[in-house]
Design an enzyme around this catalytic site. Structure first.
Site, mmCIF file in Angstrom:
data_model
loop_
_atom_site.group_PDB
_atom_site.id
_atom_site.type_symbol
_atom_site.label_atom_id
_atom_site.label_comp_id
_atom_site.label_asym_id
_atom_site.label_seq_id
_atom_site.Cartn_x
_atom_site.Cartn_y
_atom_site.Cartn_z
ATOM 1 N N LYS A 1 12.807 7.164 37.065
ATOM 2 C CA LYS A 1 13.715 7.640 36.948
ATOM 3 C C LYS A 1 13.759 8.764 38.085
ATOM 4 C CE LYS A 1 17.448 9.406 34.801
ATOM 5 N NZ LYS A 1 17.809 9.411 33.171
ATOM 6 N N VAL B 1 30.950 17.907 27.513
ATOM 7 C CA VAL B 1 32.585 17.089 28.174
ATOM 8 C C VAL B 1 32.726 17.049 29.532
ATOM 9 C CG1 VAL B 1 35.132 16.768 27.715
ATOM 10 C CG2 VAL B 1 33.711 18.448 26.447
ATOM 11 N N VAL C 1 30.642 11.052 29.964
ATOM 12 C CA VAL C 1 30.115 10.660 28.262
ATOM 13 C C VAL C 1 30.904 11.120 27.838
ATOM 14 C CG1 VAL C 1 28.418 10.275 27.478
ATOM 15 C CG2 VAL C 1 27.746 9.681 29.156
HETATM 16 N N1 PHE Z 1 22.028 7.987 33.790
HETATM 17 C C1 PHE Z 1 21.454 6.359 33.187
HETATM 18 C C2 PHE Z 1 20.746 6.418 32.489
HETATM 19 O O1 PHE Z 1 19.874 7.347 31.871
HETATM 20 C C3 PHE Z 1 20.583 5.437 34.131
HETATM 21 C C4 PHE Z 1 21.698 4.214 34.931
HETATM 22 C C5 PHE Z 1 22.793 4.362 35.037
HETATM 23 C C6 PHE Z 1 20.699 3.602 35.169
HETATM 24 C C7 PHE Z 1 23.927 3.749 35.723
HETATM 25 C C8 PHE Z 1 21.378 2.589 36.078
HETATM 26 C C9 PHE Z 1 23.146 2.634 35.995
HETATM 27 O O2 PHE Z 1 20.773 5.879 31.425
#
Ligand code: PHE
Length: 352
Positions: free
Chosen positions: A79, A183, A186
């Site tokens: 991350k 909101v 997602v």
């Molecule tokens: N934000 C996504 C997650 O926490 C991370 C992600 C999105 C990774 C799209 C790769 C492609 O799962």
């Protein structure tokens, strides 16, 4: 402080880069490359201090490892956190993202990224100018698969149905009260899915524009943030920031199920026991929120079609929760412990 955080983290490598022109700090946490290259979103926001930014990167990267390990998806966990300075001028954004892309490029495939809180597919386009080919979820115009939010929402929706089946003996959502917190990319799509399944949707948010739209135009019941934990519902679905579930909030919760898209919903592992003691079924966050990361990486690097991606997300969330609920019953452990066990078994089956 940092030393002890790193010791308890158990990940592989952390890269800390100070971006002098913007005064932002970039932290890339590579938690595990056992199942594949470390992959995870880029979160960009203000943090009160360096420690909390680091802490977020460390925890979120571990979450990505478990997320992919549960279904055995061939990616590792990582991350990135971009901690913005207090006074950040929007004109700095493009340059910062380009320099961040260069840093990703230098890592030469050790880290793949995508959007997360504070970043979008158009930001991914900018990062990819210098960070290609290690950037997922670019806009369709730039040749990417676009937003990951709708796929995450599909997985969360699948998780809510599986949890309802387990608790109420039926997957039908008609008439079930579902409270969606947040909101965003997602939450929006999740609300669509829930409404088409005839659920009674309640929502909470802090953005005035969102509140007006969903309360006044769409006509959903708005729950002010201070009432969030006291509102009676069947399903509470956290789709905003982490750490919503804590000793204090659990005491107040009036729901039967917690299932949402946010990462790191539990403040501490003990919260899983507290939820269980209150007979609230917790669908572990990283199990139900895999949709975006799985679908986008599947479409962009494994040749999946949109339809195949949706099918994989639905099946993987459904199967994983099935195994978790079963383990919870046969072993008398929490859903969180069951998910962790499945993930660890998978990780240990690969030697490195
Ligand atoms: N934000 C996504 C997650 O926490 C991370 C992600 C999105 C990774 C799209 C790769 C492609 O799962």
């Amino acid at each position: 402080m940092i030393d002890s955080k790193l010791k308890t983290w158990e990940g592989e490598t952390v890269i800390i880069h100070f971006d002098r022109p913007s005064a932002a700090t970039i932290i890339i946490a590579l938690h595990s490359s056992r199942l594949g290259p470390a992959t995870g979103g880029t979160r960009m926001k203000n943090y009160p201090d360096f420690e909390s930014a680091l802490e977020d990167a460390l925890r979120l990267s571990a979450g990505m490892t478990y997320k992919f390990a549960v279904p055995g998806f061939p990616r590792g966990g990582g991350k990135a956190v971009i901690s913005l300075p207090e006074k950040f001028s929007p004109q700095m954004r493009t340059g910062l993202l380009q320099r961040y892309g260069k840093l990703i490029h230098k890592l030469n495939g050790q880290f793949y990224t995508g959007p997360d809180i504070g970043t979008s597919p158009s930001d991914m386009d900018i990062i990819a100018e210098t960070g290609a080919p290690y950037v997922h979820s670019r806009t369709p115009q730039a040749g990417g698969a676009g937003s990951s939010g709708p796929f995450t929402a599909l997985g969360v929706f699948t998780g809510i149905k599986a949890a309802c089946q387990h608790v109420f003996g039926s997957v039908t959502l008609a008439g079930r009260r579902v409270l969606v917190q947040g909101v965003g990319s997602v939450g929006q799509k999740l609300i669509e899915y829930l409404r088409s399944a005839k659920a009674e949707v309640l929502f909470s948010d802090i953005d005035e524009k969102i509140i007006r739209k969903y309360r006044d135009e769409i006509g959903l019941e708005f729950v002010p943030p201070e009432k969030l934990f006291d509102t009676e519902c069947d399903v509470f679905s956290p789709c905003a920031l982490g750490n919503v579930i804590s000793k204090e909030s659990i005491e107040r919760l009036k729901c039967r199920i917690v299932a949402g898209g946010a990462n790191n919903q539990l403040t501490e592992t003990k919260d899983a026991q507290r939820l269980q003691a209150k007979k609230i079924l917790y669908a572990p966050d990283y199990v139900v929120n895999i949709g975006g990361a799985m679908a986008i990486t599947g479409m962009e690097s494994m040749g999946w079609s949109h339809q195949e991606a949706e099918k994989q997300v639905v099946e993987s969330v459904r199967n994983a929760l099935g195994r978790i609920f079963e383990l919870t019953e046969t072993e008398g452990i929490t859903t969180e412990a069951a998910a962790r066990r499945i993930a660890e078994e998978r990780l240990n089956s690969v030697d490195k």
